[in-house]
Design an enzyme around this catalytic site. Structure first.
Site, PDB file in Angstrom:
ATOM      1  CG  ASN A 131      -2.339  -0.239   0.779  1.00  0.00           C
ATOM      2  OD1 ASN A 131      -2.692   0.094  -0.355  1.00  0.00           O
ATOM      3  ND2 ASN A 131      -3.143  -0.820   1.638  1.00  0.00           N
ATOM      4  CG  ASN A 153      -5.430  -1.778  -1.438  1.00  0.00           C
ATOM      5  OD1 ASN A 153      -5.141  -2.622  -2.282  1.00  0.00           O
ATOM      6  ND2 ASN A 153      -5.819  -2.082  -0.225  1.00  0.00           N
ATOM      7  N   PRO A 154      -6.433   1.095  -4.493  1.00  0.00           N
ATOM      8  CG  PRO A 154      -7.945   0.419  -6.107  1.00  0.00           C
ATOM      9  CD  PRO A 154      -7.091  -0.100  -5.003  1.00  0.00           C
ATOM     10  CB  THR A 239      -2.737  -5.996   0.724  1.00  0.00           C
ATOM     11  OG1 THR A 239      -3.897  -5.232   0.420  1.00  0.00           O
ATOM     12  CG2 THR A 239      -1.678  -5.760  -0.317  1.00  0.00           C
ATOM     13  CG  HIS A 286      -9.137  -7.178   4.746  1.00  0.00           C
ATOM     14  ND1 HIS A 286      -9.360  -7.741   3.525  1.00  0.00           N
ATOM     15  CD2 HIS A 286      -8.633  -5.947   4.513  1.00  0.00           C
ATOM     16  CE1 HIS A 286      -9.002  -6.877   2.586  1.00  0.00           C
ATOM     17  NE2 HIS A 286      -8.568  -5.791   3.153  1.00  0.00           N
TER      18      HIS A 286
HETATM   19  O1  CDP Z   1      -4.959  -2.953   2.272  1.00  0.00           O
HETATM   20  P1  CDP Z   1      -5.105  -3.518   3.608  1.00  0.00           P
HETATM   21  O2  CDP Z   1      -6.163  -2.882   4.411  1.00  0.00           O
HETATM   22  O3  CDP Z   1      -5.210  -4.998   3.543  1.00  0.00           O
HETATM   23  O4  CDP Z   1      -3.707  -3.285   4.353  1.00  0.00           O
HETATM   24  P2  CDP Z   1      -2.867  -2.203   5.194  1.00  0.00           P
HETATM   25  O5  CDP Z   1      -3.626  -1.719   6.364  1.00  0.00           O
HETATM   26  O6  CDP Z   1      -2.286  -1.191   4.282  1.00  0.00           O
HETATM   27  O7  CDP Z   1      -1.706  -3.171   5.712  1.00  0.00           O
HETATM   28  C1  CDP Z   1      -1.011  -4.032   4.848  1.00  0.00           C
HETATM   29  C2  CDP Z   1      -1.069  -5.439   5.405  1.00  0.00           C
HETATM   30  O8  CDP Z   1      -0.388  -5.510   6.649  1.00  0.00           O
HETATM   31  C3  CDP Z   1      -2.488  -5.921   5.714  1.00  0.00           C
HETATM   32  O9  CDP Z   1      -3.109  -6.414   4.562  1.00  0.00           O
HETATM   33  C4  CDP Z   1      -2.249  -6.979   6.791  1.00  0.00           C
HETATM   34  O10 CDP Z   1      -1.947  -8.220   6.204  1.00  0.00           O
HETATM   35  C5  CDP Z   1      -1.012  -6.437   7.526  1.00  0.00           C
HETATM   36  N1  CDP Z   1      -1.372  -5.728   8.776  1.00  0.00           N
HETATM   37  C6  CDP Z   1      -1.330  -6.442  10.000  1.00  0.00           C
HETATM   38  O11 CDP Z   1      -1.083  -7.652  10.004  1.00  0.00           O
HETATM   39  N2  CDP Z   1      -1.584  -5.797  11.171  1.00  0.00           N
HETATM   40  C7  CDP Z   1      -1.899  -4.500  11.186  1.00  0.00           C
HETATM   41  N3  CDP Z   1      -2.126  -3.902  12.373  1.00  0.00           N
HETATM   42  C8  CDP Z   1      -1.971  -3.766   9.969  1.00  0.00           C
HETATM   43  C9  CDP Z   1      -1.686  -4.415   8.781  1.00  0.00           C
END
Ligand code: CDP
Length: 312
Positions: A131, A153-154, A239, A286
């Site tokens: 991201n 991500n968009p 992601t 998620h």
């Molecule tokens: O796009 P998305 O919301 O999936 O992700 P993000 O918040 O940008 O963080 C990238 C990735 O890190 C997530 O998809 C999770 O797999 C991991 N993550 C995590 O394990 N614990 C967190 N507190 C935040 C992110």
């Protein structure tokens, strides 16, 4: 990490320590990780035969020929590969005939703040980030700078960079921090993703940036979803989970950093922000704690190395 202290309290942010969720996790987590090659080979061959990330993670001119149909993965929609769209695809997958010895997959969890893990993360042969998370000066010590692949991500493009409809300088400045890495985007998840991610590609070309925008293949995302659903992950994969899965196909040794979905630190229960750079909460589609349990299990089996400790 053997001495996870549970400090009693009534605050809601203290919930995970109070209810012993974290203590129970840390009983399973072991810092003395031993790689189990047999298990790694087994999972890799299952992933390669069912998901084929090496060939199919990215939309290419080979796997998505002119005139073929692309089926979106998050909504019912099909688009035809017109000559104009075809021109935006890379010729072949950049992963064919490549295996990396060590990979760091960097999640964005607040656990990375003050971790001093930057150098260790950067020491891997291939580094995946999520991201467009910041790697600049203020973060170097904790998350490093090396990047071979970064997802976008968009929602980041829309919220932080005005959908690339107005000035694009701040976007290009962020992109510059990732050098010539692949910029992987879910172009064919939802219809609204397509135009904004194509604008990333046009912007990169117009500004002659060394970044290499590529599109996630919806076929791969569907295959991954099918793969993990039979292993208990029923919600749309995050992601980070997708990138960890891809790394399992590409790398001999997969190291995960910044994967910790709880708002308290595993060592001393101190409060953590959701991301190492801000406190924007996770999307509810998620199921990060469920994914985390799966990753923890793979760590215990010696398949991936989950880093929950600070680095020195
Ligand atoms: O796009 P998305 O919301 O999936 O992700 P993000 O918040 O940008 O963080 C990238 C990735 O890190 C997530 O998809 C999770 O797999 C991991 N993550 C995590 O394990 N614990 C967190 N507190 C935040 C992110």
């Amino acid at each position: 990490l053997t001495s996870t202290k549970v400090k009693p309290g009534n605050d809601v942010t203290d919930k995970y320590c109070r209810e012993k969720t974290i203590e129970n996790i840390m009983k399973v987590y072991s810092e003395d990780w031993i790689e189990q090659e047999d298990y790694i080979t087994q999972l890799r061959s299952e992933l390669s035969s069912k998901c084929k990330g090496v060939f199919n993670a990215i939309v290419t001119q080979t796997n998505s020929p002119l005139g073929s149909n692309i089926r979106y993965d998050a909504e019912k929609r099909i688009t035809k590969v017109t000559p104009k769209l075809f021109d935006t695809f890379v010729k072949d997958s950049p992963f064919v005939n490549k295996t990396f010895k060590t990979c760091s997959v960097v999640g964005n969890g607040g656990i990375l703040a003050n971790s001093s893990c930057g150098e260790e993360i950067d020491s891997a042969q291939f580094v995946i980030r999520c991201n467009l998370a910041p790697v600049g000066s203020g973060y170097r010590r904790d998350v490093g700078t090396k990047t071979n692949l970064v997802t976008s991500n968009p929602s980041i493009l829309v919220d932080k960079f005005g959908s690339l409809m107005e000035h694009r300088r701040s976007f290009m400045e962020r992109l510059d921090t990732f050098g010539d890495s692949l910029v992987l985007m879910p172009t064919f998840a939802y219809r609204k993703n397509t135009a904004v991610t194509l604008r990333v590609l046009y912007t990169v070309h117009d500004f002659e940036s060394p970044a290499r925008p590529v599109f996630m293949n919806p076929e791969y995302i569907r295959n991954l979803a099918r793969f993990w659903v039979t292993r208990g992950l029923k919600k749309r994969l995050s992601t980070g989970m997708m990138m960890a899965s891809l790394a399992l196909e590409l790398c001999d040794e997969v190291h995960l950093y910044g994967f910790w979905p709880y708002p308290q630190h595993p060592r001393d229960c101190r409060p953590l922000t959701n991301h190492y750079y801000d406190d924007v909460k996770a999307k509810s589609i998620h199921a990060m704690p469920v994914e985390f349990n799966r990753l923890l299990q793979l760590h215990s089996l010696g398949v991936i190395r989950l880093h929950l400790e600070d680095c020195s």
